[in-house]
Design a protein around this motif. Structure first.
Motif, PDB file in Angstrom:
ATOM      1  N   PHE A 155      14.601   0.629  -9.895  1.00 11.65           N
ATOM      2  CA  PHE A 155      13.446  -0.429  -9.388  1.00 11.65           C
ATOM      3  C   PHE A 155      12.414   0.215  -8.505  1.00 11.65           C
ATOM      4  CE2 PHE A 155      16.661  -3.792 -10.461  1.00 11.65           C
ATOM      5  CZ  PHE A 155      15.894  -4.416 -11.395  1.00 11.65           C
ATOM      6  N   GLY A 156      12.974   1.014  -7.413  1.00 11.55           N
ATOM      7  CA  GLY A 156      12.265   1.826  -6.457  1.00 11.55           C
ATOM      8  C   GLY A 156      11.209   2.808  -7.190  1.00 11.55           C
ATOM      9  N   ARG A 194      10.294   2.752 -10.374  1.00 10.62           N
ATOM     10  CA  ARG A 194       9.045   2.251 -11.033  1.00 10.62           C
ATOM     11  C   ARG A 194       8.141   1.599 -10.098  1.00 10.62           C
ATOM     12  NH1 ARG A 194       8.528  -3.576 -12.319  1.00 10.62           N
ATOM     13  NH2 ARG A 194       7.384  -3.522 -14.250  1.00 10.62           N
ATOM     14  N   ARG A 195       8.529   0.932  -9.057  1.00 15.12           N
ATOM     15  CA  ARG A 195       7.511   0.312  -8.232  1.00 15.12           C
ATOM     16  C   ARG A 195       6.814   1.488  -7.517  1.00 15.12           C
ATOM     17  NH1 ARG A 195       4.727  -3.618  -5.665  1.00 15.12           N
ATOM     18  NH2 ARG A 195       4.808  -3.641  -3.506  1.00 15.12           N
ATOM     19  N   ARG A 254       2.548   1.771  -8.195  1.00 19.18           N
ATOM     20  CA  ARG A 254       1.664   1.491  -6.808  1.00 19.18           C
ATOM     21  C   ARG A 254       0.713   2.648  -6.688  1.00 19.18           C
ATOM     22  NH1 ARG A 254      -0.661  -2.029  -5.391  1.00 19.18           N
ATOM     23  NH2 ARG A 254      -0.529  -1.389  -3.357  1.00 19.18           N
ATOM     24  N   THR A 271      -3.880  -0.653  -9.751  1.00 23.66           N
ATOM     25  CA  THR A 271      -2.978  -1.465  -9.487  1.00 23.66           C
ATOM     26  C   THR A 271      -2.815  -2.416  -8.260  1.00 23.66           C
ATOM     27  OG1 THR A 271      -1.339   0.296  -8.693  1.00 23.66           O
ATOM     28  CG2 THR A 271      -1.171  -0.106 -11.068  1.00 23.66           C
ATOM     29  N   ASP A 277      -1.002  -5.727  -5.797  1.00 27.91           N
ATOM     30  CA  ASP A 277       0.050  -6.648  -5.779  1.00 27.91           C
ATOM     31  C   ASP A 277      -0.528  -8.107  -6.101  1.00 27.91           C
ATOM     32  OD1 ASP A 277       2.328  -4.919  -4.959  1.00 27.91           O
ATOM     33  OD2 ASP A 277       1.557  -4.963  -2.883  1.00 27.91           O
ATOM     34  N   ILE A 305       2.937  -7.103 -10.124  1.00 24.29           N
ATOM     35  CA  ILE A 305       2.020  -6.049  -9.916  1.00 24.29           C
ATOM     36  C   ILE A 305       0.634  -6.277 -11.021  1.00 24.29           C
ATOM     37  CG2 ILE A 305       1.492  -3.662  -9.854  1.00 24.29           C
ATOM     38  CD1 ILE A 305       4.312  -3.271  -9.157  1.00 24.29           C
ATOM     39  N   LEU A 349       7.626  -7.889 -11.066  1.00 23.93           N
ATOM     40  CA  LEU A 349       8.193  -6.819  -9.904  1.00 23.93           C
ATOM     41  C   LEU A 349       9.606  -6.337  -9.968  1.00 23.93           C
ATOM     42  CD1 LEU A 349       7.289  -5.603  -7.107  1.00 23.93           C
ATOM     43  CD2 LEU A 349       8.258  -7.645  -6.049  1.00 23.93           C
TER      44      LEU A 349
END
Length: 143
Positions: A25-26, A28-29, A33, A38, A40, A54, A67
């Motif tokens: 997850f981290g 990918r985020r 970003r 991109t 939020d 996103i 997200l």
């Protein structure tokens, strides 16, 4: 020792999978970003149901990715020429806990369906410019 060995190994494997999922997850985020274009944004399609995600500007589409997902593919894609910006407003008291702090709500229409996107005002200004600066197909209009 054998009686305790299997449950401990199973628990350790489960914990390792949980840590790997959080790392995924981290990563990918972080990668999303870092990508140019991109931002939020929280999306509302049904009244009162906001989803954090996103947004990403593509050449001909506005893409929205969830997200909390591991998928690199966008959950929703909106054709740029079919999006119509109606303006912005401040979130209502009911919406305020469901969107990011300091966000404004952009009111859009996509193929006759109302669409709400909550984002920072600077991002809203960028979205407005991106929609207005679409490619010209005909004389005086690009739709």
């Amino acid at each position: 020792m054998d009686e305790l060995g299997f449950p401990v190994m199973a628990l350790a494997a489960l914990l390792l999978l949980l840590v790997l999922a959080l790392v995924a997850f981290g990563v990918r985020r972080f990668q999303l970003r870092r990508t140019l274009g991109t931002f939020d944004a929280s999306l509302c399609l049904a009244p009162g149901k906001w989803e954090m995600g996103i947004g990403r500007y593509a050449d001909k589409h506005l893409e929205w990715l969830r997200l909390f997902s591991l998928s690199p593919r966008p959950r929703r894609r909106y054709l740029r020429s079919s999006l119509e910006l109606k303006g912005w407003r401040q979130p209502t008291e009911q919406e305020r806990p469901k969107v990011q702090p300091g966000a404004v709500v952009a009111m859009l229409t996509y193929e006759g369906q109302d669409l709400l996107l909550a984002m920072n005002f600077e991002v809203y200004a960028g979205l407005s410019a991106w929609l207005e600066a679409g490619p010209v197909i005909g004389i005086g209009t690009w739709r």
